[in-house]
Every structure is written in C-alpha cells, then in structure tokens.
Design a protein around this motif. Structure first.
Motif, PDB file in Angstrom:
ATOM      1  N   ARG A 138       0.817  -1.213   0.000  1.00 10.19           N
ATOM      2  CA  ARG A 138       0.000   0.000   0.000  1.00 10.19           C
ATOM      3  C   ARG A 138       0.854   1.269   0.000  1.00 10.19           C
ATOM      4  O   ARG A 138       0.624   2.193  -0.786  1.00 10.19           O
ATOM      5  CB  ARG A 138      -0.927   0.018   1.224  1.00 10.19           C
TER       6      ARG A 138
ATOM      7  N   TYR B 263      -5.270   5.901   6.176  1.00 11.79           N
ATOM      8  CA  TYR B 263      -4.019   5.420   5.579  1.00 11.79           C
ATOM      9  C   TYR B 263      -3.139   4.639   6.557  1.00 11.79           C
ATOM     10  O   TYR B 263      -2.039   4.237   6.190  1.00 11.79           O
ATOM     11  CB  TYR B 263      -3.205   6.592   5.022  1.00 11.79           C
TER      12      TYR B 263
ATOM     13  N   LYS C 175       0.216   5.059  -1.599  1.00 15.51           N
ATOM     14  CA  LYS C 175      -0.457   5.625  -0.430  1.00 15.51           C
ATOM     15  C   LYS C 175       0.510   6.426   0.447  1.00 15.51           C
ATOM     16  O   LYS C 175       0.105   7.357   1.139  1.00 15.51           O
ATOM     17  CB  LYS C 175      -1.111   4.515   0.398  1.00 15.51           C
TER      18      LYS C 175
ATOM     19  N   LYS D 162       0.397  10.006  -0.382  1.00 15.64           N
ATOM     20  CA  LYS D 162      -0.830  10.634   0.124  1.00 15.64           C
ATOM     21  C   LYS D 162      -0.674  10.968   1.606  1.00 15.64           C
ATOM     22  O   LYS D 162      -1.147  12.017   2.075  1.00 15.64           O
ATOM     23  CB  LYS D 162      -2.020   9.710  -0.107  1.00 15.64           C
ATOM     24  N   VAL D 163      -0.008  10.084   2.349  1.00 13.46           N
ATOM     25  CA  VAL D 163       0.290  10.380   3.760  1.00 13.46           C
ATOM     26  C   VAL D 163       1.202  11.596   3.842  1.00 13.46           C
ATOM     27  O   VAL D 163       0.970  12.516   4.640  1.00 13.46           O
ATOM     28  CB  VAL D 163       0.953   9.160   4.436  1.00 13.46           C
TER      29      VAL D 163
END
Length: 329
Positions: A291, A326, A297, A300-301
C-alpha cells in the motif's frame, strides 16, 4: 588507518520482520557496496518459548536473502521468546562469531549512506541516542530518576556517578545514560550478549525494590542496554553525531510514519531500493509495503503534513493518518 572489519546483524522472523529485514539488506547492498563484512540475518527457531514457530520458512523470502548475500543464522531463544520478543536482540548475540566486531540494527531501519565511512570505535560501545524520556516514570512519592538508575548500577557493581552527564540538570532524564536499542555496537557479540542477558534476566525476574511500579515491558532492552555499554567502557559520546540516525541510517519504525516525517532523501532511497522487480514481487506480498510503497499511499500520507512543521507529538501524526484511512502496521 585501515577501518576495522565488522559484521552487521538484524533479526528476521515470520511476518513483518522478514520483509523489513529484506528491505534493510537491499538498502545496505545498494547504498554501501564496499561493505565487506558479513550481513547476518538472525532467525529465532521454534521452541518452548514460542506458541507459534517464529522461523522464516517462505522460500521466496529465503531466496531473496540469498540473492542479497545475507547469511541466515538460526538461534535459540531460551529466555524470553513470545513473552518479550524484543529479547531476540539480546539472545541472538551469543550465536554471532566471537571476537568479531558487530553492529546490530532493528529490522525497521534503512541504510541511506556508506556505512564503511562510519567511525565506529568498537572498544567503546554505544547505541542510538534517538530517544525520548520513555523510562523510568518516577512516581510522586519517589524514588526519582537518580534513585532508580543508581539501584541498577549498584545491583551489578557498576560505578553510577561516572555514567552521568553533569551538563544536564539534576533529576532530568538526559542526565542519565539512556539509549534507544534501535542500533548498538561492540567489539565482541558474545561478551556483550552475556552481560546483556545477565542484566536483562535479573531485572525481568528480580528487579530492585526501587523499580516497583515501573513498567518493564517494552522497555527492558533499553533499561539493560546502558548498563552493558557502561560496563564495557562505552558511553553516549563514542560515536560522532550525524552518521547513524543521520546521513547513513534511518530507523523509520512504521511506513506511515516514514512517509509522514522522514526527509526527501529517505523517501528517495526507499523507493529506489524497493524498485527492482525481483525484490518488488516479494515485498508487495506484505500489505503495508504494497500500500505505502507500490500503490502510492505513502505519498498521500506525506501530503497531509508540512515536513518542516510537524506536530510535536507522534500521537498527533498517527491520529491524522488514521483519520484519513491510511494507517497500516
């Protein structure tokens, strides 16, 4: 002056640690191609101390370790096992080559630079200073920091006063020798391990009365570690700052935290190291890596935070990541 040869050791066992150890090994090989010592992956074996077999049995994982020229070293966990998994780092030391200098790293570490350039003084052992005042937690009615730590030094016949940093205020936690056990090093793993096990076992089974009310789990490894280092003539200032937990290594702990707070350089190294298809096909079977690294991801964090103005408390970072869906372990 020719640098002294040394070995590097990490722990791997079934589950999360085997994938972290693979990533560690890949980062060492890519970022430190001149490292000529042994890369040892210590693997606990099934036994009375484990309710489930902790050994690494995944053939793809084992083949990848072989490709990375990592030596798998089985060891028996006789004292702690599942009751205190951090005890692996204590008990594996007796299985390492006696008399050969070593550096232990937690598996959730990336090598981000040339480890052969780190000026280790193996005759003066030390450990990570990337820590907070997590232990002890003095109570209202005492004893304080000094009383608690002095009781441990007295228990093992060590000189307490010479361990103090007198530039720090009285009863402030940094006055006392305390490390993160994310890395440590020494001249002989067997000697280091003998003391480490002796001290940890005594604290675990028969702590001084001054430790009543103090949590030993998960802090036992970090309680015993400064005593070992002090007994072997080491200390807090034997390794120049800026190498480990700096330009050469990153103890990231969890992938959401890595993406949230580590430098752009660490992110670059992580994704570069994890990119080859032969490694990717193994690492992506571990969901957090799949992920965070391979499905994007992690970025995105990272976008949730200003890395130059992060929250002061780690819990606030965790809460924000969880709220956005997340979080992975």
């Amino acid at each position: 002056m020719t640098p002294r040869p040394f070995n590097i050791v990490v722990v791997a066992q079934a589950g999360r640690l085997q994938y972290e150890a693979l990533l560690f090994a890949a980062s060492l090989r890519q970022m430190s191609p001149d490292f000529s010592g042994k890369l040892i992956v210590a693997v606990p074996q099934a036994g009375d101390r484990w309710s489930k077999d902790p050994s690494v049995r995944d053939s793809a994982v084992l083949d990848t370790f072989a490709r990375l020229d990592a030596t798998i070293l089985p060891f028996e966990n006789k004292e702690f096992g599942a009751s205190y998994p951090n005890g692996n780092k204590i008990e594996l030391l007796s299985a390492l080559p006696a008399g050969e200098p070593f550096v232990f790293f937690d598996s959730d570490t990336l090598i981000t630079g040339d480890i052969t350039q780190v000026p280790f003084d193996f005759d003066r052992p030390s450990a990570s200073l990337k820590r907070e005042g997590t232990w002890p937690k003095p109570t209202l009615y005492g004893p304080g920091y000094a009383g608690i730590w002095a009781s441990l030094y007295d228990r093992f016949g060590l000189d307490f006063d010479s361990s103090l940093d007198l530039s720090q205020p009285d009863e402030y936690w940094q006055r006392f020798l305390y490390f993160n056990a994310g890395f440590f090093f020494g001249a002989c793993p067997v000697e280091f391990g003998r003391l480490y096990l002796e001290y940890a076992r005594a604290i675990w089974t028969d702590p001084p009365v001054e430790l009543v009310g103090q949590a030993l789990d998960p802090w036992l490894d970090q309680i015993a570690l400064p005593l070992v280092i002090h007994a072997l003539g080491g200390g807090r200032d034997t390794l120049p700052a800026g190498y480990l937990d700096g330009s050469v290594s990153c103890h990231y702990r969890l992938f959401p935290l890595l993406y949230a707070r580590e430098s752009d350089r660490v992110i670059e190294v992580l994704e570069q190291v994890a990119a080859p298809n032969w490694l990717k096909k193994v690492l992506k079977t571990y969901e957090p890596m799949k992920r965070m690294i391979y499905q994007g991801k992690g970025h995105k964090v990272r976008a949730l935070f200003d890395q130059n103005a992060l929250p002061h408390r780690e819990q606030a970072i965790r809460n924000r990541i969880k709220a956005e869906g997340y979080w992975t372990r």
